[in-house]
Design a protein around this motif. Structure first.
Motif, mmCIF file in Angstrom:
data_model
loop_
_atom_site.group_PDB
_atom_site.id
_atom_site.type_symbol
_atom_site.label_atom_id
_atom_site.label_comp_id
_atom_site.label_asym_id
_atom_site.label_seq_id
_atom_site.Cartn_x
_atom_site.Cartn_y
_atom_site.Cartn_z
ATOM 1 N N ASP A 18 -14.079 -64.611 -15.741
ATOM 2 C CA ASP A 18 -14.426 -64.251 -14.369
ATOM 3 C C ASP A 18 -14.678 -62.755 -14.227
ATOM 4 O O ASP A 18 -13.902 -61.948 -14.744
ATOM 5 C CB ASP A 18 -13.238 -64.596 -13.465
ATOM 6 C CG ASP A 18 -13.514 -65.823 -12.659
ATOM 7 O OD1 ASP A 18 -13.952 -66.810 -13.265
ATOM 8 O OD2 ASP A 18 -13.309 -65.772 -11.438
ATOM 9 N N LYS A 22 -21.338 -61.375 -16.195
ATOM 10 C CA LYS A 22 -22.377 -62.275 -16.730
ATOM 11 C C LYS A 22 -23.675 -62.212 -15.931
ATOM 12 O O LYS A 22 -24.751 -62.012 -16.490
ATOM 13 C CB LYS A 22 -21.874 -63.735 -16.728
ATOM 14 C CG LYS A 22 -20.685 -63.976 -17.626
ATOM 15 C CD LYS A 22 -20.178 -65.403 -17.519
ATOM 16 C CE LYS A 22 -19.641 -65.745 -16.139
ATOM 17 N NZ LYS A 22 -18.471 -64.966 -15.717
ATOM 18 N N SER A 24 -24.733 -60.031 -13.738
ATOM 19 C CA SER A 24 -25.350 -58.698 -13.778
ATOM 20 C C SER A 24 -26.105 -58.507 -15.082
ATOM 21 O O SER A 24 -27.234 -58.006 -15.107
ATOM 22 C CB SER A 24 -24.281 -57.598 -13.667
ATOM 23 O OG SER A 24 -23.431 -57.808 -12.578
ATOM 24 N N LYS A 44 -29.057 -70.561 -14.221
ATOM 25 C CA LYS A 44 -27.616 -70.426 -13.991
ATOM 26 C C LYS A 44 -26.975 -71.798 -13.854
ATOM 27 O O LYS A 44 -27.489 -72.656 -13.145
ATOM 28 C CB LYS A 44 -27.422 -69.618 -12.705
ATOM 29 C CG LYS A 44 -26.053 -69.735 -12.107
ATOM 30 C CD LYS A 44 -25.599 -68.453 -11.469
ATOM 31 C CE LYS A 44 -24.161 -68.550 -10.998
ATOM 32 N NZ LYS A 44 -23.272 -69.055 -12.051
HETATM 33 N N1 Z5A Z 1 -17.620 -74.019 -14.197
HETATM 34 C C1 Z5A Z 1 -17.067 -75.217 -14.621
HETATM 35 O O1 Z5A Z 1 -15.928 -75.543 -14.293
HETATM 36 N N2 Z5A Z 1 -17.801 -76.053 -15.419
HETATM 37 C C2 Z5A Z 1 -19.065 -75.738 -15.813
HETATM 38 O O2 Z5A Z 1 -19.700 -76.525 -16.528
HETATM 39 C C3 Z5A Z 1 -19.626 -74.489 -15.362
HETATM 40 C C4 Z5A Z 1 -18.871 -73.658 -14.556
HETATM 41 C C5 Z5A Z 1 -21.021 -74.120 -15.770
HETATM 42 C C6 Z5A Z 1 -18.372 -71.142 -10.737
HETATM 43 O O3 Z5A Z 1 -19.104 -70.450 -11.709
HETATM 44 C C7 Z5A Z 1 -17.209 -71.852 -11.375
HETATM 45 O O4 Z5A Z 1 -17.658 -72.994 -12.096
HETATM 46 C C8 Z5A Z 1 -16.475 -71.012 -12.394
HETATM 47 C C9 Z5A Z 1 -16.570 -71.784 -13.698
HETATM 48 C C10 Z5A Z 1 -16.858 -73.162 -13.259
HETATM 49 N N3 Z5A Z 1 -15.093 -70.963 -11.985
HETATM 50 N N4 Z5A Z 1 -14.382 -69.980 -12.012
HETATM 51 N N5 Z5A Z 1 -13.714 -69.106 -12.006
HETATM 52 P P1 Z5A Z 1 -20.063 -69.271 -11.315
HETATM 53 O O5 Z5A Z 1 -20.758 -68.871 -12.578
HETATM 54 O O6 Z5A Z 1 -20.898 -69.732 -10.162
HETATM 55 O O7 Z5A Z 1 -19.087 -68.093 -10.850
HETATM 56 P P2 Z5A Z 1 -19.543 -66.619 -10.534
HETATM 57 O O8 Z5A Z 1 -18.742 -66.297 -9.363
HETATM 58 O O9 Z5A Z 1 -21.000 -66.370 -10.468
HETATM 59 O O10 Z5A Z 1 -19.207 -65.839 -11.834
HETATM 60 P P3 Z5A Z 1 -18.157 -64.739 -12.074
HETATM 61 O O11 Z5A Z 1 -17.603 -65.158 -13.391
HETATM 62 O O12 Z5A Z 1 -17.135 -64.571 -11.037
HETATM 63 O O13 Z5A Z 1 -18.912 -63.370 -12.103
HETATM 64 P P4 Z5A Z 1 -19.861 -62.703 -13.252
HETATM 65 O O14 Z5A Z 1 -21.217 -63.305 -13.112
HETATM 66 O O15 Z5A Z 1 -19.253 -62.741 -14.582
HETATM 67 O O16 Z5A Z 1 -19.872 -61.177 -12.835
HETATM 68 P P5 Z5A Z 1 -20.933 -60.350 -11.938
HETATM 69 O O17 Z5A Z 1 -21.183 -61.103 -10.683
HETATM 70 O O18 Z5A Z 1 -22.062 -59.892 -12.745
HETATM 71 O O19 Z5A Z 1 -20.026 -59.070 -11.641
HETATM 72 C C11 Z5A Z 1 -18.831 -59.146 -10.888
HETATM 73 C C12 Z5A Z 1 -18.598 -57.787 -10.182
HETATM 74 O O20 Z5A Z 1 -18.319 -56.762 -11.144
HETATM 75 C C13 Z5A Z 1 -19.810 -57.274 -9.399
HETATM 76 O O21 Z5A Z 1 -19.358 -56.580 -8.299
HETATM 77 C C14 Z5A Z 1 -20.494 -56.329 -10.394
HETATM 78 O O22 Z5A Z 1 -21.259 -55.349 -9.760
HETATM 79 C C15 Z5A Z 1 -19.302 -55.743 -11.115
HETATM 80 N N6 Z5A Z 1 -19.586 -55.383 -12.519
HETATM 81 C C16 Z5A Z 1 -20.324 -56.091 -13.418
HETATM 82 N N7 Z5A Z 1 -20.359 -55.477 -14.617
HETATM 83 C C17 Z5A Z 1 -19.609 -54.346 -14.481
HETATM 84 C C18 Z5A Z 1 -19.257 -53.289 -15.391
HETATM 85 N N8 Z5A Z 1 -19.669 -53.282 -16.681
HETATM 86 N N9 Z5A Z 1 -18.467 -52.307 -14.916
HETATM 87 C C19 Z5A Z 1 -18.045 -52.315 -13.629
HETATM 88 N N10 Z5A Z 1 -18.343 -53.268 -12.717
HETATM 89 C C20 Z5A Z 1 -19.114 -54.286 -13.145
#
Ligand code: Z5A
Ligand code: MG
Length: 218
Positions: A18, A22, A24, A44
């Motif tokens: 989480d 990913k 981004s 996605k």
């Molecule tokens: N799930 C399941 O059960 N079965 C399946 O088959 C599948 C999924 C495919 C929803 O998924 C839920 O479904 C998930 C798994 C399950 N359950 N949980 N937990 P999702 O993919 O829709 O969830 P999401 O909310 O999009 O993903 P995420 O993991 O929470 O976020 P992310 O995509 O990894 O991160 P992001 O959105 O790119 O970044 C998060 C924040 O951090 C954002 O404010 C960014 O600007 C910041 N960020 C990103 N990179 C950086 C770095 N390097 N430094 C600082 N800040 C950063």
């Protein structure tokens, strides 16, 4: 005239914990590939726009209840219904960038501690889906992830669940010896992580046939 071979595109999967970044990173990779005038597309999972995806969304947001096995199979169906389109795009030379895939699918369901839903059981419906050319696992400590904001309101977004997910990803990758997994330290800046991913993508060979599918766990 000189003939140019048209190679299929690469299937690039980004997995991770989480808030590991990913979505981004998928976005940045898409932009970089398109800026170099190559074809690329972003997918996605779960794809919440299809009928199965709408059921999954209702479940994740707490509006609907589902049996653990039933919701698991819906997540898998949500991939199976998309795979023909992905295959066609790959054959048309598109690099397909996938944000979560079968690996999340197996791990999140197995992390529920339902004794009837093992990792082996959870993996089985994924067998036969296209295997990624490369899988980047964005690894981040729970402390660093916490700095990116608190847990959201969706199901699974709890500390206990996330700790189990981390352990299960490790077990899954150990048991899948023919999947090309690259672990990326995702605690770095967005640009540093992007560079690490680009290096991996640039190393991929262009002349591979599209005959690779996910197999059984070892
Ligand atoms: N799930 C399941 O059960 N079965 C399946 O088959 C599948 C999924 C495919 C929803 O998924 C839920 O479904 C998930 C798994 C399950 N359950 N949980 N937990 P999702 O993919 O829709 O969830 P999401 O909310 O999009 O993903 P995420 O993991 O929470 O976020 P992310 O995509 O990894 O991160 P992001 O959105 O790119 O970044 C998060 C924040 O951090 C954002 O404010 C960014 O600007 C910041 N960020 C990103 N990179 C950086 C770095 N390097 N430094 C600082 N800040 C950063
Ligand atoms: Mg995301």
């Amino acid at each position: 005239a000189r003939s140019t071979a048209i190679f299929r595109g690469h299937l690039v999967v980004i997995e991770g914990l989480d808030r590991s970044g990913k979505s981004s990173q998928c976005q940045l990779l898409l932009e970089t590939i398109q800026a170099s005038r190559q074809r690329a597309r972003y997918v996605k999972f779960p794809d919440r726009t299809t009928p199965t995806g709408q059921m999954i969304n209702s479940y994740l947001t707490g509006q609907a209840q589902q049996d653990d096995h039933s919701i698991h199979l819906l997540f898998s169906a949500n991939r199976w219904e998309a795979i023909k389109g992905i295959e066609e795009d790959l054959m048309n030379g598109f690099t397909v960038i996938v944000d979560r895939y079968s690996f999340s699918g197996a791990v999140y369901s197995a992390a529920k501690e339902n004794p009837d839903l093992s990792l082996d059981w959870a993996w089985y419906p994924e067998i036969g889906l296209l295997k990624p050319d490369i899988l980047f696992f964005l690894d981040i400590s729970s402390a660093d992830a916490a700095k990116r904001g608190g847990y959201g309101a969706e199901r699974y977004e709890t500390e206990r669940m996330q700790a189990r997910v981390r352990t299960l990803f490790t077990e899954l990758f150990q048991r899948l010896d023919n999947v090309h997994v690259r672990v990326i330290d995702a605690g770095r800046s967005i640009q540093e992580v992007h560079q690490a991913i680009l290096e991996g993508v640039d190393e991929l060979p262009w002349d591979q046939p599209l005959d690779m599918t996910l197999g059984k766990l070892g």
